[in-house]
Design a protein around this motif. Sequence first.
Motif, PDB file in Angstrom:
ATOM      1  N   PHE A  76       0.995  -1.277  -0.061  1.00  0.00           N
ATOM      2  CA  PHE A  76      -0.002  -0.152  -0.095  1.00  0.00           C
ATOM      3  C   PHE A  76       0.836   1.246   0.095  1.00  0.00           C
ATOM      4  N   ASP A  77       0.981   1.962  -1.397  1.00  0.00           N
ATOM      5  CA  ASP A  77       2.091   3.002  -1.194  1.00  0.00           C
ATOM      6  C   ASP A  77       1.240   4.229  -1.323  1.00  0.00           C
ATOM      7  N   PHE A  78       1.231   4.896  -0.170  1.00  0.00           N
ATOM      8  CA  PHE A  78       0.315   6.191   0.055  1.00  0.00           C
ATOM      9  C   PHE A  78       1.088   7.354  -0.255  1.00  0.00           C
ATOM     10  N   ARG A  79       2.336   7.439  -0.790  1.00  0.00           N
ATOM     11  CA  ARG A  79       2.996   8.300  -0.858  1.00  0.00           C
ATOM     12  C   ARG A  79       2.489   9.432  -1.875  1.00  0.00           C
ATOM     13  N   LYS A  80       1.906   9.038  -3.075  1.00  0.00           N
ATOM     14  CA  LYS A  80       1.593   9.968  -3.900  1.00  0.00           C
ATOM     15  C   LYS A  80       0.196  10.615  -3.539  1.00  0.00           C
ATOM     16  N   SER A  81      -0.823  10.063  -2.906  1.00  0.00           N
ATOM     17  CA  SER A  81      -1.869  10.596  -2.032  1.00  0.00           C
ATOM     18  C   SER A  81      -1.435  11.514  -1.121  1.00  0.00           C
ATOM     19  N   PHE A  82      -0.653  11.244  -0.368  1.00  0.00           N
ATOM     20  CA  PHE A  82      -0.053  12.107   0.673  1.00  0.00           C
ATOM     21  C   PHE A  82       0.487  13.421   0.158  1.00  0.00           C
ATOM     22  N   ILE A  83       1.521  13.211  -0.722  1.00  0.00           N
ATOM     23  CA  ILE A  83       1.843  14.389  -1.380  1.00  0.00           C
ATOM     24  C   ILE A  83       0.956  15.365  -1.967  1.00  0.00           C
ATOM     25  N   GLN A  84      -0.179  14.978  -2.571  1.00  0.00           N
ATOM     26  CA  GLN A  84      -1.269  15.483  -3.552  1.00  0.00           C
ATOM     27  C   GLN A  84      -2.301  15.920  -2.436  1.00  0.00           C
ATOM     28  N   ASN A  85      -2.021  15.718  -1.125  1.00  0.00           N
ATOM     29  CA  ASN A  85      -3.048  16.160   0.013  1.00  0.00           C
ATOM     30  C   ASN A  85      -4.352  15.444  -0.243  1.00  0.00           C
ATOM     31  N   LYS A  86      -4.321  14.398  -0.985  1.00  0.00           N
ATOM     32  CA  LYS A  86      -5.471  13.565  -1.092  1.00  0.00           C
ATOM     33  C   LYS A  86      -5.911  12.826   0.299  1.00  0.00           C
TER      34      LYS A  86
END
Length: 235
Positions: A76-86
């Motif tokens: 579960f790679d949440f890095r992109k969602s975290f960086i995009q403030n989603k």
Amino acid sequence: MTIVTVSTGNEEVDRQLGGGLPLPGLVLIEGDHGTGKSSMAAQFMKGILDSGRRVLFITTESSIREYIEKMKMITFDFRKSFIQNKLSILPVNVDGVVWAEALSAQLLPVIGTYMSINVKKYDVIVVDSLSALTMHASSNYIMDFFTKCKSFVSKGTAVILTMHPKALPEAVALRIRSTCDGYMRITPTSIAGRSVKVLEVVKLIGSSSQVSSQFSFDVDQSFGIKIVPLSMANA
């Protein structure tokens, strides 16, 4: 209020849940330490984020970095969602702080107020786990928190909570379980020497089709949540 079924991002889990997770709803995932509550909550979050929804994740067990790294290890790679403030992550634990009982008792109402202030920014709020927040909270604080959660759901924001089964007095736990739209219990078991986790879906209001009453799964570093047929576990 319209209920929609959102994929968890895992076809096997979707099949067991009658197509996915009905939203909005108040969902409680209950299980002892190490039974996969956080992993299952992460699976739900993955599907919710993939659907374009915004998530507030409140953790009592990890820092932001620790959580993202830990979930990445099980796919579960949440890095992109975290960086995009989603995905917003609020860690409740603070290094070096020793919580006195009186201070700890105020954590749950403080988190409830934080959620109330920020609820309009998110489609789903996930708390993992509620056990630390309820440890010293009074029954009134706990019931007030769940009343707030039901209010969020009535206005369109879903709430997913994880909790240890003995975190609350049984009378309070019974009342809380009855108010939830979804209630799932995870227990570990060993069959023929193979350890698996069994998720029992006690109820899931709003499912678009028939839900399996229980299914077994494992958490795999290559595949994430993997459904394990009991026949395989017996092999």
